[in-house]
Design a protein around this motif. Structure first.
Motif, PDB file in Angstrom:
ATOM      1  N   LEU A  99       1.776 156.251  37.951  1.00  0.00           N
ATOM      2  CA  LEU A  99       1.988 155.933  39.469  1.00  0.00           C
ATOM      3  C   LEU A  99       2.338 154.392  39.542  1.00  0.00           C
ATOM      4  O   LEU A  99       3.091 154.083  40.264  1.00  0.00           O
ATOM      5  CB  LEU A  99       0.694 156.018  40.086  1.00  0.00           C
ATOM      6  N   ALA A 100       2.100 153.281  38.482  1.00  0.00           N
ATOM      7  CA  ALA A 100       2.307 151.976  38.763  1.00  0.00           C
ATOM      8  C   ALA A 100       3.986 151.992  38.485  1.00  0.00           C
ATOM      9  O   ALA A 100       4.511 151.177  39.134  1.00  0.00           O
ATOM     10  CB  ALA A 100       1.411 151.236  37.294  1.00  0.00           C
ATOM     11  N   ILE A 101       4.464 152.698  37.536  1.00  0.00           N
ATOM     12  CA  ILE A 101       5.843 152.792  37.428  1.00  0.00           C
ATOM     13  C   ILE A 101       6.545 153.214  38.673  1.00  0.00           C
ATOM     14  O   ILE A 101       7.383 153.007  39.059  1.00  0.00           O
ATOM     15  CB  ILE A 101       6.192 153.617  36.143  1.00  0.00           C
ATOM     16  N   VAL A 102       5.914 154.390  39.054  1.00  0.00           N
ATOM     17  CA  VAL A 102       6.616 154.999  40.538  1.00  0.00           C
ATOM     18  C   VAL A 102       6.620 154.024  41.301  1.00  0.00           C
ATOM     19  O   VAL A 102       7.567 153.963  42.246  1.00  0.00           O
ATOM     20  CB  VAL A 102       5.736 156.302  40.922  1.00  0.00           C
ATOM     21  N   ARG A 103       5.339 153.071  41.637  1.00  0.00           N
ATOM     22  CA  ARG A 103       5.388 152.148  42.607  1.00  0.00           C
ATOM     23  C   ARG A 103       6.455 151.088  42.356  1.00  0.00           C
ATOM     24  O   ARG A 103       7.185 150.623  43.387  1.00  0.00           O
ATOM     25  CB  ARG A 103       3.953 151.544  42.537  1.00  0.00           C
ATOM     26  N   ASP A 104       6.838 150.783  41.029  1.00  0.00           N
ATOM     27  CA  ASP A 104       7.898 149.913  40.987  1.00  0.00           C
ATOM     28  C   ASP A 104       9.018 150.331  41.178  1.00  0.00           C
ATOM     29  O   ASP A 104      10.152 149.661  41.911  1.00  0.00           O
ATOM     30  CB  ASP A 104       7.619 149.399  39.428  1.00  0.00           C
ATOM     31  N   VAL A 105       9.523 151.475  40.859  1.00  0.00           N
ATOM     32  CA  VAL A 105      10.833 152.047  41.364  1.00  0.00           C
ATOM     33  C   VAL A 105      10.853 152.085  42.749  1.00  0.00           C
ATOM     34  O   VAL A 105      12.197 151.881  43.099  1.00  0.00           O
ATOM     35  CB  VAL A 105      10.895 153.395  40.578  1.00  0.00           C
ATOM     36  N   PHE A 106       9.710 152.688  43.407  1.00  0.00           N
ATOM     37  CA  PHE A 106      10.128 152.677  44.890  1.00  0.00           C
ATOM     38  C   PHE A 106      10.163 151.433  45.591  1.00  0.00           C
ATOM     39  O   PHE A 106      11.094 151.153  46.341  1.00  0.00           O
ATOM     40  CB  PHE A 106       8.703 153.425  45.280  1.00  0.00           C
ATOM     41  N   VAL A 107       9.560 150.342  45.073  1.00  0.00           N
ATOM     42  CA  VAL A 107       9.506 149.223  45.697  1.00  0.00           C
ATOM     43  C   VAL A 107      10.925 148.420  45.540  1.00  0.00           C
ATOM     44  O   VAL A 107      11.631 148.101  46.362  1.00  0.00           O
ATOM     45  CB  VAL A 107       8.427 148.238  45.458  1.00  0.00           C
ATOM     46  N   PHE A 108      11.410 148.512  44.184  1.00  0.00           N
ATOM     47  CA  PHE A 108      12.637 148.276  43.931  1.00  0.00           C
ATOM     48  C   PHE A 108      13.638 148.908  44.789  1.00  0.00           C
ATOM     49  O   PHE A 108      14.797 148.364  45.318  1.00  0.00           O
ATOM     50  CB  PHE A 108      12.961 148.587  42.522  1.00  0.00           C
ATOM     51  N   GLN A 109      13.646 150.364  45.037  1.00  0.00           N
ATOM     52  CA  GLN A 109      14.467 150.763  45.620  1.00  0.00           C
ATOM     53  C   GLN A 109      14.533 150.246  47.459  1.00  0.00           C
ATOM     54  O   GLN A 109      15.472 150.266  47.872  1.00  0.00           O
ATOM     55  CB  GLN A 109      14.267 152.343  45.860  1.00  0.00           C
ATOM     56  N   CYS A 110      13.288 150.205  47.705  1.00  0.00           N
ATOM     57  CA  CYS A 110      13.006 149.537  49.082  1.00  0.00           C
ATOM     58  C   CYS A 110      13.900 148.202  49.238  1.00  0.00           C
ATOM     59  O   CYS A 110      14.437 147.934  50.380  1.00  0.00           O
ATOM     60  CB  CYS A 110      11.599 149.246  49.485  1.00  0.00           C
ATOM     61  N   LEU A 111      13.873 147.350  48.094  1.00  0.00           N
ATOM     62  CA  LEU A 111      14.771 146.297  48.103  1.00  0.00           C
ATOM     63  C   LEU A 111      16.181 146.086  47.996  1.00  0.00           C
ATOM     64  O   LEU A 111      16.772 145.256  48.087  1.00  0.00           O
ATOM     65  CB  LEU A 111      14.088 145.118  47.068  1.00  0.00           C
ATOM     66  N   ILE A 112      16.841 147.393  47.538  1.00  0.00           N
ATOM     67  CA  ILE A 112      18.336 147.223  47.449  1.00  0.00           C
ATOM     68  C   ILE A 112      18.857 148.416  48.245  1.00  0.00           C
ATOM     69  O   ILE A 112      19.988 148.522  48.487  1.00  0.00           O
ATOM     70  CB  ILE A 112      18.457 147.420  45.905  1.00  0.00           C
TER      71      ILE A 112
END
Length: 432
Positions: free
Chosen positions: A260-273
């Motif tokens: 879930l930590a990886i999913v969080r990183d991917v999601f937040v990164f997607q929010c930022l680009i």
């Protein structure tokens, strides 16, 4: 598509002295024009193309009215038919041509002269001579469309789903069996038996319509049932997404579960680009150029390709610096099918608790219902966070679109943000 239709008696000449071998252009005095029992031809001009077609009618040159492109009144054709019958036959051909061009326009198809000629013969009930070839069924043609059409892999999966739904609805479907009543019944089947929401039904029907347009272009059929059928339109409520503050809460949350930590990183990164998940999962380190992410949006690469360039924020750089993957990917992307389900679990974690209630239209009834925003979490929400967050901060739509990969004047762009009362009050301060 503009086109013009013209009927005319074909010019024919007979050689007087058959011992001479010169052509008529070289020796015109050795030829005499034939004026009796002349074939009447059809010429259709369109899109810098011209199609010639023998009408099956004949007349004498003196019987022809050049001004009207018809036989003169009170004449008898060489086969004994009256001028009235003769001209009615020409009108029938003209009506058939008009009907075909309506189909071509609806399907956005420009036929070849050969295709137009064959379609006209079919329309008039004439035999079309073709080389013997394998007979393909409706669903074999559908499979061929999925294989050959210039569609993205994701789009092909969706088209495959539409094909399978048609086969489940009526396994014996043919091109000719599909008409407006068939489409009405299929639409009811999608919303009833398949329990699909209105927007999904519209998408399914649009994909089926695209297949028919391709089929007409390829000469697989002349039937276009959508010319007399209204698909309807999609309807959307206000876009729902987490705020920038909620995004940062997620970014800073302590998450023990490694997956879930990886999913969080991917999601937040997607929010930022702000890219689509399909574009995100294709990104490699080669997409990071001079502190920016650069890519060509998959949905525009075959139509109006444009480079989306997004400067990386400090948060985005911090996420990327966590990972150094051997396959050159920028992030350890989760399985796309599991991504959305894991996001819902992520939002509900005790250390995150992004569970506020929001009002949305029910996909089936369109009535307002209240649900937890966690149950709406998806990869596409990240795109809304990016676009909606920037819009809320007053960034011009043109600047946002240059980074989100939307083409100019995209109708879908407004689905990613909402204008609330606070925005309106802030706007009015500018003219106080």
């Amino acid at each position: 598509m503009k086109y013009s239709v013209k009927f005319y008696p074909e010019s024919r000449y007979e050689k007087i002295n058959k011992s001479k071998s010169a052509k008529r252009k070289e020796d015109p005095l050795n030829y005499i024009e034939i004026v009796d029992n002349i074939p009447v031809m059809l010429s259709v001009t369109y899109s810098m193309k011209r199609m010639f077609y023998y009408t099956g009618l004949r007349c004498n040159v003196k019987q022809w009215d050049v001004a009207t492109s018809r036989m003169k009144k009170n004449q008898i054709a060489p086969d004994g038919s009256t001028s009235s019958k003769f001209n009615n036959d020409l009108d029938e051909i003209k009506v058939a041509v008009d009907s075909l061009f309506k189909i071509y326009d609806a399907a956005n198809v420009t036929p070849t002269p050969e295709q137009l000629r064959n379609d006209l013969k079919t329309k008039l009930g004439k035999e079309v001579k073709k080389e013997p070839e394998k007979e393909f069924s409706f669903f074999e043609r559908f499979d061929q469309y999925i294989k050959d059409a210039p569609l993205s892999s994701g789009r092909k999966k969706h088209v495959g789903t539409t094909r399978n739904k048609v086969q489940s609805f009526r396994p014996n479907t043919t091109f000719d069996s599909m008409d407006s009543q068939y489409l009405t019944d299929f639409k009811n089947y999608l919303s009833g038996d398949c329990n699909l929401a209105n927007n999904t039904v519209v998408s399914e029907l649009r994909r089926l319509r695209a297949f028919f347009g391709w089929s007409i272009k390829k000469g697989w059929t002349t039937n276009y049932p959508f010319s007399s059928f209204e698909i309807g339109s999609e309807s959307y409520g206000d876009p729902v997404y987490i705020t920038v503050e909620e995004r940062d809460k997620l970014y800073n949350a302590d998450i023990k579960d490694e997956e879930l930590a990886i999913v969080r990183d991917v999601f937040v990164f997607q929010c930022l680009i702000g890219c689509r998940v399909g574009d995100l999962m294709k990104m490699t380190k080669a997409n990071i150029i001079s502190g920016n992410v650069e890519y060509i949006a998959g949905k525009t690469k075959d139509d109006k390709p444009r480079i989306a360039r997004i400067p990386l924020t400090e948060k985005a750089k911090a996420i990327l610096n966590k990972y150094n993957l051997a396959d050159d990917k920028i992030l350890p992307f989760p399985n796309e099918a599991d991504y959305n389900e894991h996001l819902k679990l992520l939002f509900k974690l005790d250390t995150v608790k992004l569970t506020r209630m929001v009002t949305v239209p029910d996909p089936k009834t369109r009535m307002s219902v209240q649900v937890s925003i966690a149950d709406l979490a998806s990869s596409h929400m990240a795109r809304r966070v990016f676009i909606g967050g920037l819009h809320k901060k007053g960034v011009k739509n043109e600047i946002i679109a240059s980074m989100s990969g939307h083409v100019k004047d995209s109708k879908a762009f407004s689905r990613y943000y909402t204008i609330d009362e606070e925005d309106q009050k802030d706007a009015m301060k500018n003219i106080e």
